[in-house]
Design an enzyme around this catalytic site. Structure first.
Site, PDB file in Angstrom:
ATOM      1  CG  HIS A 105       4.332   9.429 -24.709  1.00 51.33           C
ATOM      2  ND1 HIS A 105       2.977   9.270 -24.539  1.00 51.33           N
ATOM      3  CD2 HIS A 105       4.646  10.598 -24.119  1.00 51.33           C
ATOM      4  CE1 HIS A 105       2.490  10.295 -23.869  1.00 51.33           C
ATOM      5  NE2 HIS A 105       3.478  11.133 -23.595  1.00 51.33           N
ATOM      6  CD  GLU A 111       5.257  14.880 -23.249  1.00 49.41           C
ATOM      7  OE1 GLU A 111       4.519  15.874 -23.082  1.00 49.41           O
ATOM      8  OE2 GLU A 111       4.827  13.709 -23.233  1.00 49.41           O
ATOM      9  CG  ASN A 121      -3.664  15.437 -20.164  1.00 50.54           C
ATOM     10  OD1 ASN A 121      -2.614  14.904 -19.804  1.00 50.54           O
ATOM     11  ND2 ASN A 121      -4.738  15.482 -19.401  1.00 50.54           N
ATOM     12  CG  HIS A 130      -2.493   8.703 -24.755  1.00 47.75           C
ATOM     13  ND1 HIS A 130      -3.064   9.148 -23.588  1.00 47.75           N
ATOM     14  CD2 HIS A 130      -1.146   8.810 -24.558  1.00 47.75           C
ATOM     15  CE1 HIS A 130      -2.121   9.491 -22.729  1.00 47.75           C
ATOM     16  NE2 HIS A 130      -0.948   9.306 -23.300  1.00 47.75           N
ATOM     17  CD  GLU A 182      -5.383  15.189 -15.914  1.00 45.50           C
ATOM     18  OE1 GLU A 182      -4.169  14.927 -15.900  1.00 45.50           O
ATOM     19  OE2 GLU A 182      -6.189  14.647 -16.673  1.00 45.50           O
ATOM     20  CE  LYS A 186       4.060  16.736 -14.794  1.00 40.79           C
ATOM     21  NZ  LYS A 186       4.203  15.470 -15.470  1.00 40.79           N
ATOM     22  NE  ARG A 192      -0.651  16.289 -13.450  1.00 45.52           N
ATOM     23  CZ  ARG A 192       0.088  15.589 -12.617  1.00 45.52           C
ATOM     24  NH1 ARG A 192      -0.147  15.661 -11.322  1.00 45.52           N
ATOM     25  NH2 ARG A 192       1.069  14.834 -13.057  1.00 45.52           N
ATOM     26  CG  HIS A 247      -0.470  13.817 -23.783  1.00 46.47           C
ATOM     27  ND1 HIS A 247       0.192  14.966 -24.131  1.00 46.47           N
ATOM     28  CD2 HIS A 247       0.425  13.073 -23.072  1.00 46.47           C
ATOM     29  CE1 HIS A 247       1.431  14.927 -23.646  1.00 46.47           C
ATOM     30  NE2 HIS A 247       1.601  13.784 -23.010  1.00 46.47           N
ATOM     31  NE  ARG A 291      -3.979  -2.090   2.087  1.00 51.23           N
ATOM     32  CZ  ARG A 291      -3.834  -3.150   2.874  1.00 51.23           C
ATOM     33  NH1 ARG A 291      -2.866  -3.174   3.767  1.00 51.23           N
ATOM     34  NH2 ARG A 291      -4.660  -4.164   2.780  1.00 51.23           N
ATOM     35  CE  LYS A 313      -1.884  13.138 -15.069  1.00 51.56           C
ATOM     36  NZ  LYS A 313      -2.288  13.509 -16.437  1.00 51.56           N
TER      37      LYS A 313
HETATM   38  P1  NAD Z   1      11.399   4.880 -22.422  1.00 49.32           P
HETATM   39  O1  NAD Z   1      11.408   4.860 -20.957  1.00 49.32           O
HETATM   40  O2  NAD Z   1      10.900   3.669 -23.108  1.00 49.32           O
HETATM   41  O3  NAD Z   1      12.845   5.245 -22.955  1.00 49.32           O
HETATM   42  C1  NAD Z   1      13.070   5.281 -24.338  1.00 49.32           C
HETATM   43  C2  NAD Z   1      14.223   4.359 -24.753  1.00 49.32           C
HETATM   44  O4  NAD Z   1      15.442   4.982 -24.368  1.00 49.32           O
HETATM   45  C3  NAD Z   1      14.222   2.988 -24.086  1.00 49.32           C
HETATM   46  O5  NAD Z   1      14.557   2.027 -25.054  1.00 49.32           O
HETATM   47  C4  NAD Z   1      15.334   3.077 -23.042  1.00 49.32           C
HETATM   48  O6  NAD Z   1      15.961   1.851 -22.806  1.00 49.32           O
HETATM   49  C5  NAD Z   1      16.282   4.066 -23.675  1.00 49.32           C
HETATM   50  N1  NAD Z   1      17.061   4.866 -22.740  1.00 49.32           N
HETATM   51  C6  NAD Z   1      16.616   5.526 -21.660  1.00 49.32           C
HETATM   52  N2  NAD Z   1      17.575   6.271 -21.118  1.00 49.32           N
HETATM   53  C7  NAD Z   1      18.678   6.082 -21.866  1.00 49.32           C
HETATM   54  C8  NAD Z   1      19.988   6.615 -21.847  1.00 49.32           C
HETATM   55  N3  NAD Z   1      20.346   7.542 -20.956  1.00 49.32           N
HETATM   56  N4  NAD Z   1      20.869   6.192 -22.765  1.00 49.32           N
HETATM   57  C9  NAD Z   1      20.490   5.294 -23.722  1.00 49.32           C
HETATM   58  N5  NAD Z   1      19.267   4.785 -23.825  1.00 49.32           N
HETATM   59  C10 NAD Z   1      18.361   5.181 -22.909  1.00 49.32           C
HETATM   60  O7  NAD Z   1      10.492   6.085 -22.989  1.00 49.32           O
HETATM   61  P2  NAD Z   1      10.382   7.639 -22.641  1.00 49.32           P
HETATM   62  O8  NAD Z   1      10.233   8.311 -23.939  1.00 49.32           O
HETATM   63  O9  NAD Z   1      11.399   8.094 -21.674  1.00 49.32           O
HETATM   64  O10 NAD Z   1       8.983   7.689 -21.845  1.00 49.32           O
HETATM   65  C11 NAD Z   1       7.780   7.404 -22.497  1.00 49.32           C
HETATM   66  C12 NAD Z   1       6.765   6.985 -21.458  1.00 49.32           C
HETATM   67  O11 NAD Z   1       6.533   8.057 -20.538  1.00 49.32           O
HETATM   68  C13 NAD Z   1       5.412   6.633 -22.047  1.00 49.32           C
HETATM   69  O12 NAD Z   1       4.954   5.438 -21.481  1.00 49.32           O
HETATM   70  C14 NAD Z   1       4.521   7.785 -21.619  1.00 49.32           C
HETATM   71  O13 NAD Z   1       3.173   7.402 -21.497  1.00 49.32           O
HETATM   72  C15 NAD Z   1       5.135   8.164 -20.301  1.00 49.32           C
HETATM   73  N6  NAD Z   1       4.858   9.535 -19.849  1.00 49.32           N
HETATM   74  C16 NAD Z   1       4.430   9.706 -18.570  1.00 49.32           C
HETATM   75  C17 NAD Z   1       4.189  10.967 -18.083  1.00 49.32           C
HETATM   76  C18 NAD Z   1       3.772  11.164 -16.650  1.00 49.32           C
HETATM   77  O14 NAD Z   1       3.399  12.278 -16.280  1.00 49.32           O
HETATM   78  N7  NAD Z   1       3.845  10.139 -15.830  1.00 49.32           N
HETATM   79  C19 NAD Z   1       4.409  12.093 -18.897  1.00 49.32           C
HETATM   80  C20 NAD Z   1       4.844  11.893 -20.203  1.00 49.32           C
HETATM   81  C21 NAD Z   1       5.073  10.588 -20.671  1.00 49.32           C
HETATM   82  N1  GLY Z   2       2.073  14.452 -18.417  1.00 48.52           N
HETATM   83  C1  GLY Z   2       0.800  14.924 -17.995  1.00 48.52           C
HETATM   84  C2  GLY Z   2       0.709  15.165 -16.550  1.00 48.52           C
HETATM   85  O1  GLY Z   2       1.637  14.935 -15.803  1.00 48.52           O
HETATM   86  O2  GLY Z   2      -0.316  15.594 -16.090  1.00 48.52           O
END
Ligand code: NAD
Ligand code: GLY
Length: 351
Positions: free
Chosen positions: A257, A184, A238, A245, A230, A220, A234, A241, A120, A142
């Protein structure tokens, strides 16, 4: 080293700097007594930085175990989430221990949700290693995994106890992954900060990376401080997005993404203008800055395909959907659209 303080349901610092990964253990010890630390990371990132982080934590008295999963969006699943829970239980991780998310947004979202759920709720820190994770996903709490029906449909709001963004890790990032994070960054300029948007139009993101990351985190932070869960503002984060998505879903998660958000922002801007929601066509601002950062602006899917995928988006409430559309330079608004009008909006936005 720059510090941005977030004051949400939990208060914590986001540290932005270069070359401090090997002293991470000492820094984490400032806020958490040595305990068992579970490093969660994908195979690519762990092979690059796992050893350094592990050594540093151990040097500071933490006992480390690691859960490493295959890189890529497909791992942001209930399956991997369940494996992390079982791994922690098998290793007798307790509620006073620590999860360490080392990697991009996939790792951060997955680890955050695992930390929110295990016993939890266990403390976790974010160590983002992609541009996208540094400017967006590691901050604000998030956390989620994807379901077959769509992205991020199962998750929680759960804040980390600290975020450590070491920009030196970006040196190993493939060019394309660096660019994906720029979507972003441009989003922040479009939704809330015209001066920042102008800066992005005239300067290289790469050459100014620490400054750019700090500004994005500040924007942010301000939004999250005002509306952590949100209910209002907030939603602006999006922008791009809802349709983004849908693009990801239509591609069976093969379009990243960041690239999907880039396409989503263009469709939203054009759709808003052509359906008369706003008076100005902001694709004239968006297209050059996205293209200058090697981001895609066109989509291979039809309005029908995107519409069907968008209907499962969690931002849908009953028969309306909240779209974020650019209204002025550096300012977006939240526009409710009836589900029946969404297909036409997408159709107009596509060309
Ligand atoms: P990811 O985590 O898949 O990383 C992209 C690729 O880069 C992967 O193959 C990883 O192994 C590689 N990588 C990462 N760091 C590296 C480094 N320093 N050197 C070499 N390779 C490296 O993808 P991402 O683009 O970082 O994140 C996308 C995700 O984030 C999606 O799932 C999206 O929905 C989510 N997201 C979440 C929020 C939130 O607020 N929580 C906001 C935006 C996006
Ligand atoms: N990436 C959208 C949020 O954090 O609200």
């Amino acid at each position: 080293m720059e510090t941005v303080r977030v004051s949400a349901s939990k208060e914590y610092n986001v540290y932005i700097g270069s070359g401090f990964l090997s002293s991470l253990g000492e820094r984490i010890k400032e806020i958490k007594n040595p305990c068992r630390a579970v490093i969660v990371s994908d195979d690519t990132v762990y092979s690059l930085y796992g050893g350094t982080v592990k050594k540093s934590l151990e040097k500071s008295g933490f006992t480390v175990c690691e859960f490493v999963f295959p890189h890529g969006e497909k791992s942001k699943s209930l399956l991997t989430f369940g494996e992390i829970q079982e791994f922690c239980a098998e290793n007798s991780i307790t509620r006073t221990d620590l999860f360490v998310a080392l990697g991009g947004g996939v790792t951060g979202d997955l680890t955050g949700f695992a930390a929110a759920s295990y016993l939890r709720g266990v403390d976790f820190v974010q160590i983002p290693t992609t541009v996208l994770a540094m400017v967006d996903s590691s901050v604000g709490g998030k956390t989620a995994v994807n379901l077959n029906a769509g992205k991020n449909l199962c998750g929680a709001f759960y804040q980390p106890i600290a975020v450590y963004a070491d920009c030196e890790t970006l040196s190993t990032l493939p060019e394309e992954t660096f660019s994906e994070g720029c979507a972003e960054i441009i989003k922040y300029g479009m939704i809330l900060d015209g001066d920042f948007l102008t800066f992005l139009q005239n300067n290289s993101i790469k050459d100014n990376i620490e400054k750019v990351i700090k500004r994005c985190v500040e924007i942010k932070r301000d939004v999250v401080n005002r509306d952590e869960f949100e209910n209002g503002d907030r939603k602006l984060l999006n922008f791009g997005h809802t349709i983004g998505h849908a693009v990801e879903k239509c591609s069976n998660l093969t379009i990243s993404h960041g690239n999907a958000v880039s396409i989503g922002m263009v469709i939203a801007a054009r759709g808003a203008y052509k359906t008369g929601m706003v008076n100005e066509d902001f694709t004239k601002v968006l297209l050059p800055v996205l293209e200058a950062n090697s981001l895609p602006v066109k989509c291979e899917f039809s309005a029908e395909e995107l519409y069907a995928a968008a209907l499962s988006d969690k931002k849908r409430s009953l028969d309306t959907i909240s779209l974020i559309v650019p209204e002025k330079y550096g300012l977006c608004k939240i526009q409710k659209v009836s589900v029946k009008d969404l297909k036409e909006f997408i159709k107009q936005g596509l060309n």
